[in-house]
Design an enzyme around this catalytic site. Structure first.
Site, PDB file in Angstrom:
ATOM      1  N   HIS A  79      12.783  44.294  20.425  1.00 15.42           N
ATOM      2  CA  HIS A  79      14.182  44.408  20.841  1.00 15.42           C
ATOM      3  C   HIS A  79      14.948  43.091  20.694  1.00 15.42           C
ATOM      4  CE1 HIS A  79      12.466  42.994  24.755  1.00 15.42           C
ATOM      5  NE2 HIS A  79      13.653  42.434  24.899  1.00 15.42           N
ATOM      6  N   GLN A 213      15.680  37.272  32.329  1.00 16.89           N
ATOM      7  CA  GLN A 213      16.531  37.290  31.153  1.00 16.89           C
ATOM      8  C   GLN A 213      16.283  36.038  30.305  1.00 16.89           C
ATOM      9  OE1 GLN A 213      17.924  37.156  34.395  1.00 16.89           O
ATOM     10  NE2 GLN A 213      19.682  38.522  34.471  1.00 16.89           N
ATOM     11  N   ASP A 215      13.524  35.534  28.564  1.00 12.75           N
ATOM     12  CA  ASP A 215      12.084  35.372  28.334  1.00 12.75           C
ATOM     13  C   ASP A 215      11.527  36.417  27.377  1.00 12.75           C
ATOM     14  OD1 ASP A 215      11.576  33.098  29.942  1.00 12.75           O
ATOM     15  OD2 ASP A 215      11.614  34.345  31.747  1.00 12.75           O
ATOM     16  N   SER A 216      12.330  37.424  27.015  1.00 18.54           N
ATOM     17  CA  SER A 216      11.866  38.477  26.115  1.00 18.54           C
ATOM     18  C   SER A 216      11.187  37.907  24.885  1.00 18.54           C
ATOM     19  CB  SER A 216      13.046  39.337  25.656  1.00 18.54           C
ATOM     20  OG  SER A 216      13.310  40.370  26.547  1.00 18.54           O
TER      21      SER A 216
END
Length: 269
Positions: A79, A213, A215-216
């Protein structure tokens, strides 16, 4: 609904601006807590990583993390990227804890691969080819079986240190315990939203420590039988950050290891 843990559109150029203390993330409304009650954002309970402690860590310019899979390929979340194909728009920053450091290493992307099965609900992994190899930094092997998909894991990144907070200049690290599929998919947690074969949960029932948020795409890793780091997860999603009964949800690397290995071997240069 669950929310991804990336911040598309935040550039590393902004991260490394001289005036930076932390970058303000886009405003995000906290999703309702399916378990009821009042939501109080909790600080993600990390501490600053030491220089060289996790040399395989990568910061990506779209506001995601990643891990150095080979000297010229970064493993991240599906993503975090927009699809498969030639792509020279991504900058990877490596080799530092402090993103302002003059010793940071940067590489541009040349190609991105996202598996055809990715549908914002599964197959959440991707590979990024770098323009040239990175020397002098350790790569992070991936787990090829479920042997290490339990126990205590390490998480690290430059994402927000609190829900809705700013991105960090210095890499933070923390440890989180494995949460079994039945518990994580139970009514008090994610109530059937986990894909057991493809995802792995980690975190504390009481919350307080988690990825967030920005860290994806970063790795979740642990020591193997030889005391070497091995990647078991990719930061994927979660309801808020560090909330009670809402552990982080990670792509289960062992399930996709054959596909990752094959895709990397055939990635265009």
């Amino acid at each position: 609904m669950a929310r991804w843990r990336n911040l598309l559109g935040i550039a590393v150029a902004a991260v490394t601006a001289a005036s930076m203390g932390a970058i303000a993330s886009p405003a995000m409304a906290a999703p309702p807590d399916p378990g009821g009650g009042t939501i109080t954002p909790q600080v993600v309970g990390g501490t600053r990583a030491a220089q060289g402690e996790f040399p395989f860590m990568v910061r990506l310019s779209m506001g995601c993390g990643g891990a150095l899979y080979t000297t010229s390929i970064v493993l991240t979340a599906g993503h975090c990227v927009r699809g498969t194909g030639r792509n020279t728009s991504i900058t990877a920053t490596l080799g530092v804890v402090d993103l302002n450091s003059s010793s940071r290493v940067t590489r541009r992307s040349t190609y991105v691969y996202r598996p055809p099965g990715y549908n914002q609900g599964g197959d959440d992994w991707a590979l990024i080819r770098l323009a040239s190899p990175v020397t002098g930094l350790a790569t992070l092997p991936i787990a090829t079986s479920s042997t290490y998909d339990n126990g205590t894991f390490t998480i690290a990144g430059w994402g927000a240190a609190s829900e809705g907070g700013g991105q960090q200049r210095y890499m933070l690290k923390a440890t989180v315990p494995f949460v079994d599929d039945a518990t994580c998919n139970g009514r008090s947690m994610y109530n059937g939203r986990i894909i057991p074969a493809e995802e792995i949960c980690a975190g504390f029932t009481e919350g307080g420590v988690d990825t967030c948020q920005g860290d994806s795409g970063g790795p979740m890793f642990r020591r193997d039988a030889s005391n070497a780091w091995i990647q078991v997860g990719i930061v994927s999603w979660g309801d808020g950050c560090a909330r009670r009964n809402r552990p982080g949800v990670y792509t289960q690397v062992s399930y996709f290891s054959s596909a990752i290995t094959s895709a990397a071997a055939n990635l265009p240069s």
